[in-house]
Design a protein around this motif. Structure first.
Motif, PDB file in Angstrom:
ATOM      1  N   ALA A   1       0.945  -0.952   0.026  1.00  0.00           N
ATOM      2  CA  ALA A   1       0.119  -0.075   0.003  1.00  0.00           C
ATOM      3  C   ALA A   1       0.863   1.298  -0.071  1.00  0.00           C
ATOM      4  O   ALA A   1       1.901   1.467   0.720  1.00  0.00           O
ATOM      5  CB  ALA A   1      -1.114   0.018   1.261  1.00  0.00           C
ATOM      6  N   PRO A   2       0.879   2.128  -0.858  1.00  0.00           N
ATOM      7  CA  PRO A   2       1.351   3.613  -0.652  1.00  0.00           C
ATOM      8  C   PRO A   2       1.278   4.213   0.390  1.00  0.00           C
ATOM      9  O   PRO A   2      -0.045   4.328   1.162  1.00  0.00           O
ATOM     10  CB  PRO A   2       0.613   4.366  -1.971  1.00  0.00           C
ATOM     11  CG  PRO A   2       0.071   3.150  -2.794  1.00  0.00           C
ATOM     12  CD  PRO A   2      -0.255   2.266  -2.041  1.00  0.00           C
ATOM     13  N   VAL A   3       2.299   4.690   1.087  1.00  0.00           N
ATOM     14  CA  VAL A   3       2.182   5.180   2.532  1.00  0.00           C
ATOM     15  C   VAL A   3       2.921   6.504   2.425  1.00  0.00           C
ATOM     16  O   VAL A   3       4.134   6.438   2.077  1.00  0.00           O
ATOM     17  CB  VAL A   3       2.426   4.183   3.670  1.00  0.00           C
ATOM     18  CG1 VAL A   3       3.935   3.741   3.520  1.00  0.00           C
ATOM     19  CG2 VAL A   3       2.337   4.752   4.947  1.00  0.00           C
ATOM     20  N   LEU A   4       2.322   7.715   3.065  1.00  0.00           N
ATOM     21  CA  LEU A   4       3.047   8.722   3.388  1.00  0.00           C
ATOM     22  C   LEU A   4       3.545   8.789   4.895  1.00  0.00           C
ATOM     23  O   LEU A   4       2.769   8.576   5.618  1.00  0.00           O
ATOM     24  CB  LEU A   4       2.042   9.909   3.083  1.00  0.00           C
ATOM     25  CG  LEU A   4       2.719  11.361   3.429  1.00  0.00           C
ATOM     26  CD1 LEU A   4       3.849  11.684   2.438  1.00  0.00           C
ATOM     27  CD2 LEU A   4       1.832  12.256   3.516  1.00  0.00           C
ATOM     28  N   VAL A   5       4.961   8.821   4.758  1.00  0.00           N
ATOM     29  CA  VAL A   5       5.626   8.725   6.055  1.00  0.00           C
ATOM     30  C   VAL A   5       6.097  10.124   6.401  1.00  0.00           C
ATOM     31  O   VAL A   5       6.858  10.876   5.602  1.00  0.00           O
ATOM     32  CB  VAL A   5       6.902   7.866   6.134  1.00  0.00           C
ATOM     33  CG1 VAL A   5       7.575   8.153   7.634  1.00  0.00           C
ATOM     34  CG2 VAL A   5       6.376   6.506   5.793  1.00  0.00           C
ATOM     35  N   ASN A   6       5.505  10.648   7.586  1.00  0.00           N
ATOM     36  CA  ASN A   6       5.864  12.195   7.964  1.00  0.00           C
ATOM     37  C   ASN A   6       6.727  12.077   9.441  1.00  0.00           C
ATOM     38  O   ASN A   6       6.176  11.672  10.325  1.00  0.00           O
ATOM     39  CB  ASN A   6       4.672  13.124   8.225  1.00  0.00           C
ATOM     40  CG  ASN A   6       5.201  14.387   8.678  1.00  0.00           C
ATOM     41  OD1 ASN A   6       6.214  14.664   9.259  1.00  0.00           O
ATOM     42  ND2 ASN A   6       4.413  15.452   8.482  1.00  0.00           N
ATOM     43  N   ALA A   7       8.074  11.694   9.358  1.00  0.00           N
ATOM     44  CA  ALA A   7       8.748  11.475  10.447  1.00  0.00           C
ATOM     45  C   ALA A   7       9.240  12.766  11.077  1.00  0.00           C
ATOM     46  O   ALA A   7      10.004  12.469  12.260  1.00  0.00           O
ATOM     47  CB  ALA A   7       9.993  10.683  10.134  1.00  0.00           C
ATOM     48  N   HIS A   8       8.598  13.797  11.032  1.00  0.00           N
ATOM     49  CA  HIS A   8       8.537  15.005  11.685  1.00  0.00           C
ATOM     50  C   HIS A   8       7.738  14.888  12.818  1.00  0.00           C
ATOM     51  O   HIS A   8       8.131  15.016  13.877  1.00  0.00           O
ATOM     52  CB  HIS A   8       8.495  16.306  10.852  1.00  0.00           C
ATOM     53  CG  HIS A   8       9.557  16.473   9.744  1.00  0.00           C
ATOM     54  ND1 HIS A   8      10.755  16.853  10.145  1.00  0.00           N
ATOM     55  CD2 HIS A   8       9.251  16.480   8.646  1.00  0.00           C
ATOM     56  CE1 HIS A   8      11.331  17.008   8.948  1.00  0.00           C
ATOM     57  NE2 HIS A   8      10.549  16.767   7.970  1.00  0.00           N
ATOM     58  N   GLU A   9       6.554  14.467  12.568  1.00  0.00           N
ATOM     59  CA  GLU A   9       5.388  14.460  13.470  1.00  0.00           C
ATOM     60  C   GLU A   9       4.957  13.001  13.913  1.00  0.00           C
ATOM     61  O   GLU A   9       4.305  12.730  14.776  1.00  0.00           O
ATOM     62  CB  GLU A   9       4.215  15.163  12.900  1.00  0.00           C
ATOM     63  CG  GLU A   9       3.622  14.435  11.688  1.00  0.00           C
ATOM     64  CD  GLU A   9       2.172  15.072  11.187  1.00  0.00           C
ATOM     65  OE1 GLU A   9       1.608  14.691  10.728  1.00  0.00           O
ATOM     66  OE2 GLU A   9       2.201  16.397  11.335  1.00  0.00           O
ATOM     67  N   GLY A  10       5.752  11.835  13.103  1.00  0.00           N
ATOM     68  CA  GLY A  10       5.461  10.618  13.776  1.00  0.00           C
ATOM     69  C   GLY A  10       4.230  10.041  12.886  1.00  0.00           C
ATOM     70  O   GLY A  10       3.671   8.984  13.754  1.00  0.00           O
ATOM     71  N   SER A  11       3.958  10.343  11.887  1.00  0.00           N
ATOM     72  CA  SER A  11       2.629   9.599  11.388  1.00  0.00           C
ATOM     73  C   SER A  11       2.725   8.839   9.914  1.00  0.00           C
ATOM     74  O   SER A  11       3.776   9.299   9.185  1.00  0.00           O
ATOM     75  CB  SER A  11       1.682  10.799  11.001  1.00  0.00           C
ATOM     76  OG  SER A  11       2.190  11.621  10.028  1.00  0.00           O
ATOM     77  N   LEU A  12       1.974   8.116   9.454  1.00  0.00           N
ATOM     78  CA  LEU A  12       2.128   7.181   8.502  1.00  0.00           C
ATOM     79  C   LEU A  12       0.466   7.401   7.985  1.00  0.00           C
ATOM     80  O   LEU A  12      -0.405   6.804   8.676  1.00  0.00           O
ATOM     81  CB  LEU A  12       2.439   5.829   8.961  1.00  0.00           C
ATOM     82  CG  LEU A  12       4.140   5.498   9.083  1.00  0.00           C
ATOM     83  CD1 LEU A  12       3.796   5.255  10.700  1.00  0.00           C
ATOM     84  CD2 LEU A  12       4.762   4.440   8.492  1.00  0.00           C
ATOM     85  N   THR A  13       0.321   7.808   6.736  1.00  0.00           N
ATOM     86  CA  THR A  13      -1.058   8.073   6.293  1.00  0.00           C
ATOM     87  C   THR A  13      -1.368   7.151   4.851  1.00  0.00           C
ATOM     88  O   THR A  13      -0.385   7.154   4.061  1.00  0.00           O
ATOM     89  CB  THR A  13      -1.140   9.416   6.095  1.00  0.00           C
ATOM     90  OG1 THR A  13      -0.577  10.132   7.110  1.00  0.00           O
ATOM     91  CG2 THR A  13      -2.687   9.633   5.788  1.00  0.00           C
ATOM     92  N   LEU A  14      -2.451   6.305   5.028  1.00  0.00           N
ATOM     93  CA  LEU A  14      -2.887   5.615   3.926  1.00  0.00           C
ATOM     94  C   LEU A  14      -3.825   6.592   3.125  1.00  0.00           C
ATOM     95  O   LEU A  14      -4.621   7.425   3.805  1.00  0.00           O
ATOM     96  CB  LEU A  14      -3.496   4.294   4.195  1.00  0.00           C
ATOM     97  CG  LEU A  14      -2.461   3.360   4.910  1.00  0.00           C
ATOM     98  CD1 LEU A  14      -3.043   2.105   5.433  1.00  0.00           C
ATOM     99  CD2 LEU A  14      -1.382   2.838   3.869  1.00  0.00           C
ATOM    100  N   GLY A  15      -4.092   6.179   1.835  1.00  0.00           N
ATOM    101  CA  GLY A  15      -5.083   6.983   1.011  1.00  0.00           C
ATOM    102  C   GLY A  15      -4.774   8.310   0.768  1.00  0.00           C
ATOM    103  O   GLY A  15      -5.830   9.175   0.585  1.00  0.00           O
ATOM    104  N   VAL A  16      -3.461   8.573   0.730  1.00  0.00           N
ATOM    105  CA  VAL A  16      -3.140  10.071   0.187  1.00  0.00           C
ATOM    106  C   VAL A  16      -3.120  10.287  -1.071  1.00  0.00           C
ATOM    107  O   VAL A  16      -2.455   9.271  -1.837  1.00  0.00           O
ATOM    108  CB  VAL A  16      -1.866  10.251   0.859  1.00  0.00           C
ATOM    109  CG1 VAL A  16      -1.362  11.927   0.552  1.00  0.00           C
ATOM    110  CG2 VAL A  16      -1.901  10.327   2.444  1.00  0.00           C
TER     111      VAL A  16
END
Length: 586
Positions: free
Chosen positions: A236-251
């Protein structure tokens, strides 16, 4: 201000965009440990399935050959890990060497060999022996429990050699991926290529786990303790924002790529930064490197390090069953001093014990090794060990008289300890300091500073002992975060003591490599920051974007925070509302 400062290096904090194509977003949160933004398909790595626990009894005339096969496989695994350790630098080399030592552990090998001689086939004997020691490690808790991942990794590699299979490892995809795992062994993490593995996320682990530290050295965005990570499916394509600690699906793909491009601008500024460290209004901050050997020092000297703030001397001791001679030690220290012929080099005396057992320096069994005989306390078991090491440091320093050699001891807890150590170091004509890792030292900082020339805060252990939480435990990431308000309070207290005494106070723990926290530490009055050499440009580039008054405002803002997340948010808000920047001193 010329930019809205968010301390990630971007002009606005990157956040998950709205979903595209009618899909709902799903966000999984964890603890951010290496900043960055990435977007790629998820690739899971899991340990290979184990063979059956039982198998037909090994015929008696094959048992000695079975023992020989096991010992050969263990030796091949150890040799491979040691070879990778020798080719690596920094913490990567250290943890690979420790993992290799597990493959040669006498008790583990003896247990497996005994089972083979009683008729258990080598593969099943390896599994059974490993689980016995895993249970022992888990009962011991603390840092020993963290080593269960390493031991099982060694087990899987030995089994692969016994069965003629390739050693297990991370998936090879041929294209960029976000690597997901329950946990990663140091051997797996150390082999990652940042081009293909654009981010890492694990379900367990903490800010000072081996995975976090190695990811920081490699510059790979990393999130740990993402408890709901299993909800992200393979591919699954995942957006990783390791500044705030989030992994987001469906972007939406276009929105995700835009955020990655914005973060690429931050990375470009980091790559373009050149030292020395200073704020936008020209206030100096000494940025130093953590190293463990001559090769690491040479690499650091080729970058932006202004010296060495932490020379870990353990590597020389981890690879031998007997104490190295004074001449041997001096021969290992000399290349480090030569790499910085006219600059500061801070040597930490042997920090054996806990997760770094040394046969001739530490106890073989301790119920709680993190609270046991480690650091300066090993002198009680081997009084001459420290004296010999100081003689070797002085001998190596004499060969490079231009190097400014400072020496500090780990795990100092009492004033008499500090006074005794200071006397030994000054007899050899060197500057003397101590690590501030035990809360007692921070609480009595004024008295300790009266005995020594400088102090250096080891935030990894200071956090562990302040929060009563094992820094290597995969279940305690939220407690072992250096942003915890109690830890920040002790750091601020130590920095204030240094300013009043007119003596340097450095930070050499992993907290120094966090660009946002580095600015807060600067505002507290810390005089030097030491980190993996690869982390220096990110910290330097961020300091160059803020003034000392902004740093002081952020340091004041974290006072009274409720938890680590609140402290981070307060610091970011302080930079956004702080006074205008002074003209840059370019």
């Amino acid at each position: 201000m010329t930019d809205s400062i968010d301390l990630t290096g971007a002009t606005t904090p990157p956040s998950a965009p709205e979903a595209g194509s009618g899909d709902a977003t799903r966000v999984v949160y964890g603890t951010p440990v290496v900043p960055g933004v990435a977007w790629a398909p998820a690739a899971w790595t899991r340990r290979p399935p184990l063979p059956p626990e039982t198998a037909p009894e090994l015929p008696e005339d094959q048992r000695e050959q079975g023992v020989a096969d096991f010992e050969r496989a263990a030796a091949e695994v150890a040799d491979g890990l040691n070879a990778r350790a020798e080719a690596a630098t920094g913490h990567v080399a250290e943890v690979l060497a420790v993992t290799a030592s597990l493959a040669t552990d006498r008790a583990w090998k003896r247990e497996a060999a005994g089972r083979i001689r009683r008729g258990t086939p080598p593969v099943q004997a390896t599994m059974a022996a490993t689980e016995k020691f895993v249970e022992l490690f888990q009962k011991a808790g603390g840092l020993m429990e963290e080593r269960t991942t390493d031991l099982r990794d060694v087990r899987d590699r030995v089994i692969a050699h016994l069965t003629g299979e390739p050693e297990p490892g991370i998936p090879v995809t041929g294209h960029p991926v976000v690597l997901l795992a329950d946990d990663l062994s140091p051997a797996d993490t150390a082999g990652l290529d940042p081009v293909n593995y654009v981010a890492i996320a694990t379900q367990v682990g903490g800010p000072t786990s081996h995975t976090s530290i190695i990811a920081r050295q490699l510059g790979i965005p990393c999130i740990v303790a993402a408890r709901e990570l299993a909800e992200i499916p393979e591919g699954a394509p995942v957006l990783v924002n390791a500044h705030e600690g989030s992994l987001t699906l469906g972007v939406d793909e276009a929105a995700a790529r835009a955020l990655v491009a914005d973060d690429a601008d931050r990375v470009a500024r980091i790559r373009a930064w050149r030292g020395p460290g200073r704020t936008a209004d020209g206030v100096s901050m000494q940025l130093l490197a953590n190293v463990q050997d001559g090769a690491g020092a040479v690499a650091a000297a080729g970058g932006q390090a202004e010296g060495i703030g932490l020379f870990r001397t353990e590597l020389l001791f981890l690879n031998t069953q007997v104490e190295p001679s004074v001449d041997s030690q001096a021969g290992s220290y000399a290349p480090v001093f030569a790499a910085f012929p006219s600059q500061k080099v801070v040597v930490r005396t042997l920090d054996a014990g806990s997760d770094k057992p040394v046969p001739f320096a530490t106890l073989s069994e301790e119920f709680n090794p993190a609270l046991g005989v480690r650091g300066i306390r090993t002198t009680g078991q081997n009084p001459d060990l420290l004296v010999h090491q100081l003689d070797a440091v002085a001998q190596a320093a004499a060969l490079q008289p231009g190097t400014d050699v400072w020496v500090m001891a780990p795990m100092i807890s009492t004033i008499p300890e500090a006074r005794w150590f200071a006397g030994l170091v000054r007899e050899r004509g060197l500057r003397v300091g101590i690590m501030i890792e035990v809360p007692a030292a921070a609480i009595l900082i004024d008295q300790f500073l009266a005995e020594v020339d400088f102090v250096s805060i080891g935030t990894n252990d200071l956090t562990q002992y302040t929060m009563a939480a094992d820094r290597m435990s995969p279940h305690l990431a939220e407690y072992t975060d250096p942003w915890q308000p109690a830890v920040l309070s002790l750091i601020a207290r130590t920095a204030e003591g240094g300013m009043e005494a007119g003596k340097p106070v450095g930070v050499c723990g992993e907290a120094a490599a966090d660009p946002l926290l580095a600015c807060v530490l600067t505002g507290m009055g810390i005089t030097s920051l030491s980190m993996a050499a690869s982390a220096i440009p990110a910290v330097g580039a961020q300091l160059a974007r803020v003034t000392i008054e902004q740093c002081r405002a952020a340091a004041a803002a974290v006072v009274g925070a409720e938890d680590a997340g609140d402290a981070r948010n307060r610091a970011r808000s302080a930079f956004e509302t702080a006074p205008e920047e002074a003209p840059r001193q370019d």
